[in-house]
Structures are given as structure tokens and as C-alpha cells.
Design a protein around this motif. Structure first.
Motif, mmCIF file in Angstrom:
data_model
loop_
_atom_site.group_PDB
_atom_site.id
_atom_site.type_symbol
_atom_site.label_atom_id
_atom_site.label_comp_id
_atom_site.label_asym_id
_atom_site.label_seq_id
_atom_site.Cartn_x
_atom_site.Cartn_y
_atom_site.Cartn_z
ATOM 1 N N LEU A 128 0.828 -1.206 0.000
ATOM 2 C CA LEU A 128 0.000 0.000 0.000
ATOM 3 C C LEU A 128 0.866 1.261 0.000
ATOM 4 O O LEU A 128 0.585 2.215 -0.729
ATOM 5 C CB LEU A 128 -0.952 -0.004 1.199
ATOM 6 N N THR A 129 1.924 1.259 0.785
ATOM 7 C CA THR A 129 2.844 2.401 0.819
ATOM 8 C C THR A 129 3.537 2.574 -0.527
ATOM 9 O O THR A 129 3.695 3.698 -1.019
ATOM 10 C CB THR A 129 3.883 2.230 1.943
ATOM 11 N N ALA A 130 3.918 1.484 -1.155
ATOM 12 C CA ALA A 130 4.550 1.544 -2.484
ATOM 13 C C ALA A 130 3.565 2.114 -3.505
ATOM 14 O O ALA A 130 3.957 2.919 -4.367
ATOM 15 C CB ALA A 130 5.028 0.160 -2.906
ATOM 16 N N VAL A 173 2.213 9.438 -6.027
ATOM 17 C CA VAL A 173 2.797 10.763 -5.834
ATOM 18 C C VAL A 173 3.884 11.035 -6.873
ATOM 19 O O VAL A 173 3.993 12.152 -7.383
ATOM 20 C CB VAL A 173 3.339 10.902 -4.393
ATOM 21 N N ILE A 174 4.660 10.036 -7.220
ATOM 22 C CA ILE A 174 5.692 10.210 -8.244
ATOM 23 C C ILE A 174 5.058 10.508 -9.599
ATOM 24 O O ILE A 174 5.513 11.393 -10.334
ATOM 25 C CB ILE A 174 6.615 8.979 -8.302
ATOM 26 N N VAL A 175 3.987 9.802 -9.935
ATOM 27 C CA VAL A 175 3.267 10.065 -11.189
ATOM 28 C C VAL A 175 2.741 11.498 -11.192
ATOM 29 O O VAL A 175 2.900 12.230 -12.178
ATOM 30 C CB VAL A 175 2.108 9.057 -11.402
ATOM 31 N N TYR A 230 3.001 16.812 -13.356
ATOM 32 C CA TYR A 230 2.866 18.235 -13.047
ATOM 33 C C TYR A 230 4.040 19.019 -13.618
ATOM 34 O O TYR A 230 3.864 20.105 -14.174
ATOM 35 C CB TYR A 230 2.755 18.436 -11.536
ATOM 36 N N MET A 231 5.232 18.465 -13.493
ATOM 37 C CA MET A 231 6.423 19.140 -14.023
ATOM 38 C C MET A 231 6.378 19.271 -15.541
ATOM 39 O O MET A 231 6.878 20.247 -16.098
ATOM 40 C CB MET A 231 7.696 18.383 -13.623
ATOM 41 N N LEU A 232 5.796 18.301 -16.220
ATOM 42 C CA LEU A 232 5.793 18.274 -17.683
ATOM 43 C C LEU A 232 4.485 18.774 -18.298
ATOM 44 O O LEU A 232 4.308 18.723 -19.514
ATOM 45 C CB LEU A 232 6.091 16.855 -18.160
ATOM 46 N N GLU A 233 3.601 19.284 -17.471
ATOM 47 C CA GLU A 233 2.257 19.651 -17.912
ATOM 48 C C GLU A 233 2.251 20.681 -19.048
ATOM 49 O O GLU A 233 1.388 20.634 -19.925
ATOM 50 C CB GLU A 233 1.474 20.205 -16.717
ATOM 51 N N LEU A 252 -5.157 8.110 -8.585
ATOM 52 C CA LEU A 252 -4.424 7.067 -7.848
ATOM 53 C C LEU A 252 -4.167 7.503 -6.412
ATOM 54 O O LEU A 252 -4.294 6.705 -5.478
ATOM 55 C CB LEU A 252 -3.102 6.753 -8.552
ATOM 56 N N GLY A 253 -3.803 8.768 -6.232
ATOM 57 C CA GLY A 253 -3.587 9.298 -4.885
ATOM 58 C C GLY A 253 -4.864 9.263 -4.062
ATOM 59 O O GLY A 253 -4.832 8.979 -2.861
ATOM 60 N N SER A 254 -5.984 9.532 -4.712
ATOM 61 C CA SER A 254 -7.265 9.457 -4.029
ATOM 62 C C SER A 254 -7.563 8.029 -3.572
ATOM 63 O O SER A 254 -7.977 7.795 -2.432
ATOM 64 C CB SER A 254 -8.378 9.947 -4.956
#
Length: 77
Positions: free
Chosen positions: A4-6, A12-14, A19-22, A38-40
């Protein structure tokens, strides 16, 4: 690290990468929306429903942003 942590780390990495490449492509905005979804899911699975709810709202906001960008890019004829 449990599964679950992974999963949460992956989400978060996605989100961060997309966000950086948006600014490069609307598809990164769609990827950001997917990362937020996914974060949700992670938030709800771990029992932190306020986090899951907020991330779900962010996913909808990003999806709306992607949709409006795509509409602006469609050629009018």
C-alpha cells in the motif's frame, strides 16, 4: 515498505512528473489527473478519507483542465 505504501509512493511520483511536464502537452495534464485519482484511491485505502476526497477533487479539476485544453486545440471548420 508494504504494498500500500509503495502504491502511494507511485501515485505521488506520477503526480509530480506529470505536473512538471504539464506545459509540454495536454496528455501530461491527463496523466496528472490519473495520478491524482491514484492518490485518491491510496487515501481511501489507507483510511485517510479527507486526503482521498481532496485528491479526488484535484483529479476532477485536472480532468476539466485537460478537457478545456483539448477543446481549444480542436480545429474549427
Amino acid at each position: 515498505m508494504d504494498l500500500l505504501t509503495a502504491f502511494g509512493l507511485f501515485a505521488v511520483i506520477v503526480m509530480l512528473i506529470c505536473y512538471m511536464l504539464e506545459a509540454r502537452s495536454p496528455w501530461w495534464t491527463l496523466g496528472f489527473a490519473a495520478g491524482c485519482a491514484l492518490g485518491s484511491a491510496y487515501g481511501f485505502l489507507q483510511g485517510a478519507w479527507p486526503f482521498g476526497l481532496v485528491e479526488g477533487i484535484w483529479a476532477l479539476v485536472a480532468l476539466k483542465k485537460w478537457w478545456s485544453i483539448r477543446l481549444k486545440q480542436e480545429p474549427t471548420g
